[in-house]
Design an enzyme around this catalytic site. Structure first.
Site, PDB file in Angstrom:
ATOM      1  N   HIS A  62       1.490   1.975 -11.653  1.00  0.00           N
ATOM      2  CA  HIS A  62       1.077   2.860 -11.665  1.00  0.00           C
ATOM      3  C   HIS A  62       1.276   4.074 -11.745  1.00  0.00           C
ATOM      4  O   HIS A  62       2.420   4.295 -11.501  1.00  0.00           O
ATOM      5  CB  HIS A  62       0.030   3.023  -9.762  1.00  0.00           C
ATOM      6  CG  HIS A  62      -1.091   1.814  -9.551  1.00  0.00           C
ATOM      7  ND1 HIS A  62      -1.363   1.447  -8.831  1.00  0.00           N
ATOM      8  CD2 HIS A  62      -2.178   1.451 -11.364  1.00  0.00           C
ATOM      9  CE1 HIS A  62      -2.363   0.673  -9.758  1.00  0.00           C
ATOM     10  NE2 HIS A  62      -2.488   1.029 -10.260  1.00  0.00           N
ATOM     11  N   GLU A  65       2.585   7.087  -9.649  1.00  0.00           N
ATOM     12  CA  GLU A  65       3.308   6.350  -8.542  1.00  0.00           C
ATOM     13  C   GLU A  65       4.606   6.399  -8.335  1.00  0.00           C
ATOM     14  O   GLU A  65       5.592   5.537  -8.120  1.00  0.00           O
ATOM     15  CB  GLU A  65       3.003   5.508  -8.060  1.00  0.00           C
ATOM     16  CG  GLU A  65       1.452   5.432  -7.087  1.00  0.00           C
ATOM     17  CD  GLU A  65       0.689   3.870  -7.345  1.00  0.00           C
ATOM     18  OE1 GLU A  65       1.161   3.246  -6.720  1.00  0.00           O
ATOM     19  OE2 GLU A  65      -0.865   3.646  -7.124  1.00  0.00           O
ATOM     20  N   HIS A 214       4.295   0.055  -4.624  1.00  0.00           N
ATOM     21  CA  HIS A 214       3.524   0.637  -5.022  1.00  0.00           C
ATOM     22  C   HIS A 214       3.487   1.790  -3.739  1.00  0.00           C
ATOM     23  O   HIS A 214       4.451   1.994  -3.037  1.00  0.00           O
ATOM     24  CB  HIS A 214       1.932   0.359  -5.213  1.00  0.00           C
ATOM     25  CG  HIS A 214       1.417  -0.532  -6.025  1.00  0.00           C
ATOM     26  ND1 HIS A 214       0.824  -0.619  -7.235  1.00  0.00           N
ATOM     27  CD2 HIS A 214       1.973  -1.957  -6.334  1.00  0.00           C
ATOM     28  CE1 HIS A 214       0.489  -1.505  -8.116  1.00  0.00           C
ATOM     29  NE2 HIS A 214       1.571  -2.226  -7.366  1.00  0.00           N
ATOM     30  N   GLU A 275       3.298  -0.789  -0.223  1.00  0.00           N
ATOM     31  CA  GLU A 275       2.738   0.715  -0.836  1.00  0.00           C
ATOM     32  C   GLU A 275       4.268   1.826   0.584  1.00  0.00           C
ATOM     33  O   GLU A 275       3.500   1.635   1.214  1.00  0.00           O
ATOM     34  CB  GLU A 275       1.622   0.914   0.227  1.00  0.00           C
ATOM     35  CG  GLU A 275       0.492  -0.190  -0.157  1.00  0.00           C
ATOM     36  CD  GLU A 275      -0.179   0.790  -1.653  1.00  0.00           C
ATOM     37  OE1 GLU A 275       0.822   1.638  -1.925  1.00  0.00           O
ATOM     38  OE2 GLU A 275      -1.076  -0.120  -2.975  1.00  0.00           O
TER      39      GLU A 275
END
Ligand SMILES: [Zn+2]
Length: 305
Positions: A62, A65, A214, A275
């Site tokens: 992404h 990110e 991420h 994450e």
């Protein structure tokens, strides 16, 4: 004497600097270009080690990110320095980790998108104009800070053949039925160069463990869709202990068409979404020292497995 790299958000330009640095610090690292994007930017993999445990680590699927790309490059350099000077990495002997494992790292899966969010693409350029035209249709998404896709408007982490049709249907229901700053899965699975190249590379390696980075949430997501590969639970616990991140189950509506979802279905081996960090994307660079402290032991735990 080597000049210090200023660790900003990862971009294709900054990655070039890290590659040069890695070649000098660790000539034993193998660097491979997996593909070039529609914008002509390379997607690069770094390979390090001589052991049996194959660990694949990815960052920056992404665009907003891309701090995960910086995190992975800084971890790679720290690992290489520790290998060279006989030091430790994440509290473990770096040379022992090197002998035990083979690390495959793709820090910047989405260089086109990352360059856009970092302001590296001039506003007058056709690439920027194309992205801005896509963004106009989604005024609720900040531009470019909310951009997650590549510059064709495809969310790369929704482009893998793992319940892709379901992801397509769910996202279309939310209005993402065409090229968008995020959440559009593409016209068919693996129709983007980045995802096609990463899937082919992964199929060639057949990793034992996947860590897909991420931001954000300080959470580790194992499994998903009732897939529970052998050893995954114990590894999740180890990673949680090493990083201080919580382990949580993935909501079913969020476990379709992602890279980790595809990896789990294809190989039935432990794969985790990490994450990293906490806050609003793009996370501030001031979090980088903490991200390094939390994730160096996590990566070392994977390499020691
Ligand atoms: Zn993400």
């Amino acid at each position: 004497m080597l000049c210090a790299i200023s660790p900003g958000y990862m971009t294709s330009g900054l990655q070039e600097q890290y590659i040069k640095r890695l070649r000098r610090v660790a000539p034993f690292a193998y660097i491979k270009t997996l593909t070039r994007t529609a914008g002509g930017r390379p997607v690069v993999a770094i390979q390090l080690g001589c052991g049996c445990t194959k660990v694949l680590v990815t960052g920056t699927h992404h665009a907003n990110e891309s701090i995960t790309g910086t995190l992975l490059w800084e971890l790679l350099l720290a690992y290489c320095r520790a290998i060279c000077n006989g030091g430790t990495f994440g509290g473990k002997s770096a040379r022992a980790l090197y002998r035990n494992s083979m690390l495959y790292c793709v820090p910047l899966v989405n260089p086109d998108g990352a360059d856009l969010v970092a302001g590296e693409i001039p506003e007058a350029s056709p690439e920027y104009v194309q992205a801005a035209a896509i963004a106009v249709g989604f005024p609720q998404i900040p531009f470019p800070d909310g951009w997650k896709a590549n510059l064709r408007g495809v969310d790369l982490n929704l482009n893998y053949p793992a319940s892709w049709d379901l992801a397509k249907q769910i996202k279309a229901g939310l209005g993402f039925d065409r090229a968008a700053p995020r959440d559009f899965p593409g016209n068919k699975p693996l129709d983007q160069r980045e995802t096609a190249a990463l899937a082919a590379y992964t199929a060639c390696i057949r990793p034992d463990i996947l860590l897909a980075y991420h931001t954000q949430g300080r959470v580790i997501y194992p499994g998903g869709q009732d897939i529970d590969p052998p050893g995954a639970e114990a590894l999740a616990e180890k990673f949680s202990e090493a990083s201080g991140y919580a382990v949580e189950e993935v909501p079913p509506e969020s476990s379709n068409a992602g890279f980790k979802d595809w990896f789990l279905r294809r190989f039935h081996r432990p794969g985790f979404t990490i994450e990293a960090g906490l806050g609003e994307n793009p996370l501030p660079l001031s979090q980088l020292p903490q991200l390094l402290r939390e994730n160096e032991p996590l990566l070392a735990a994977a390499l020691a497995n």
